[in-house]
Design a protein around this motif. Structure first.
Motif, mmCIF file in Angstrom:
data_model
loop_
_atom_site.group_PDB
_atom_site.id
_atom_site.type_symbol
_atom_site.label_atom_id
_atom_site.label_comp_id
_atom_site.label_asym_id
_atom_site.label_seq_id
_atom_site.Cartn_x
_atom_site.Cartn_y
_atom_site.Cartn_z
ATOM 1 N N CYS A 156 0.876 -1.291 -0.123
ATOM 2 C CA CYS A 156 0.152 0.003 0.057
ATOM 3 C C CYS A 156 0.874 1.167 -0.031
ATOM 4 O O CYS A 156 1.998 1.430 0.742
ATOM 5 C CB CYS A 156 -0.915 0.025 1.123
ATOM 6 N N CYS A 159 0.064 3.136 3.775
ATOM 7 C CA CYS A 159 0.302 2.365 5.197
ATOM 8 C C CYS A 159 1.477 1.358 5.001
ATOM 9 O O CYS A 159 1.603 0.825 6.151
ATOM 10 C CB CYS A 159 -0.857 1.876 5.694
ATOM 11 N N CYS A 178 -4.432 0.051 -0.046
ATOM 12 C CA CYS A 178 -5.273 -0.953 0.636
ATOM 13 C C CYS A 178 -6.550 -0.515 0.827
ATOM 14 O O CYS A 178 -7.221 0.934 0.538
ATOM 15 C CB CYS A 178 -4.664 -1.398 1.949
ATOM 16 N N CYS A 181 -7.082 2.649 3.282
ATOM 17 C CA CYS A 181 -6.347 3.925 2.788
ATOM 18 C C CYS A 181 -6.874 4.376 1.405
ATOM 19 O O CYS A 181 -6.503 5.544 1.023
ATOM 20 C CB CYS A 181 -4.703 3.634 2.559
HETATM 21 ZN ZN LIG Z 1 -3.013 1.264 3.550
#
Ligand SMILES: [Zn+2]
Length: 250
Positions: A156, A159, A178, A181
């Protein structure tokens, strides 16, 4: 005089009896070679036809602008991929591959990886043990990866999570995010990748050629993979390929 091994990716008739062939080689990328009497000459006919992988010996002449023009001196076939020619569906798929290569405009550049990918794909298409759709997906995505479109598939973008249940790939930004996010999951450039599909996509982008073709997937994942790779080509090449339509209607 130059000698090299190359794959014929296009044939164009020139006048009554000559033709121009477009050849992909490691050393020169995609180049055009003029074949005098190439339509009728039985000597070079098999090794200069579409999908033939051959040893080429060519004369190079520079024109007034300094551009190199290539003229066939002699050639010998190495692999003609005979079974591809006997099957209409395989021929149509191979035509799509060669159209992508001609469109990629990789003239006069070092193309070892792209040639390797193409020869491997044609080899397995010719042999017939692999699903055509899987070969198509591998070729589409890996070709663009080798051309410099390989996206960052580590994790991601926000994150750094590597293996969430759902990841979103955005064709426009070329980034993974992800589910937590992802800023705009409804974007027309978004595609959802579950863990298994992400694994397959990473595998195609990064695995060595000796292992690249050694996997199978079920029909459900093949459909998802086909959607992912076709959209990847469409977004990055911004072009519509008639040969893909033709392959689809067969
Ligand atoms: Zn993420």
């Amino acid at each position: 005089m130059l000698t090299f091994k190359g794959l014929v990716v296009r044939e164009t008739k020139k006048g009554e009896s000559s033709k121009l062939i477009t050849v992909l080689s490691s050393e020169h990328g995609v180049i055009d070679i003029f074949v005098r009497g190439g339509v009728k000459s039985s000597k070079s006919i098999s090794s200069t036809q579409l999908f033939s992988y051959s040893n080429f010996c060519v004369d190079v002449k520079k024109d007034a602008h300094g551009y190199s023009n290539y003229y066939l001196n002699s050639c010998e076939p190495i692999n003609l991929f005979y079974n591809v020619r006997l099957d209409a569906k395989k021929t149509a798929l191979a035509c799509y591959f060669t159209e992508l290569l001609c469109f990629s405009r990789i003239e006069n550049s070092y193309c070892d990886e792209i040639l390797k990918l193409t020869l491997n794909t044609l080899y397995f298409l010719d042999k017939g043990n692999h699903d055509n759709e899987l070969l198509k997906s591998i070729f589409e995505f890996r070709l663009l990866c080798e051309m410099g479109f390989r996206p960052n598939l580590v994790g991601c973008n926000k994150c750094y999570e590597v293996e969430p249940e759902i990841m979103h790939y955005n064709y426009k930004s070329g980034l993974l995010e992800c589910d937590n996010c992802c800023y705009n999951p409804e974007s027309i450039f978004d595609i959802r990748l579950d863990k298994a599909l992400l694994y397959i996509v990473r595998y195609i982008a990064l695995t060595d050629y000796n292992k690249l073709f050694s996997f199978k997937i079920n029909e459900k994942y093949q459909q998802k993979l086909t959607e992912f790779t076709e959209r990847f080509v469409k977004y990055n090449f911004k072009e519509y390929f008639d040969t893909l339509d033709f392959y689809r209607i067969l």
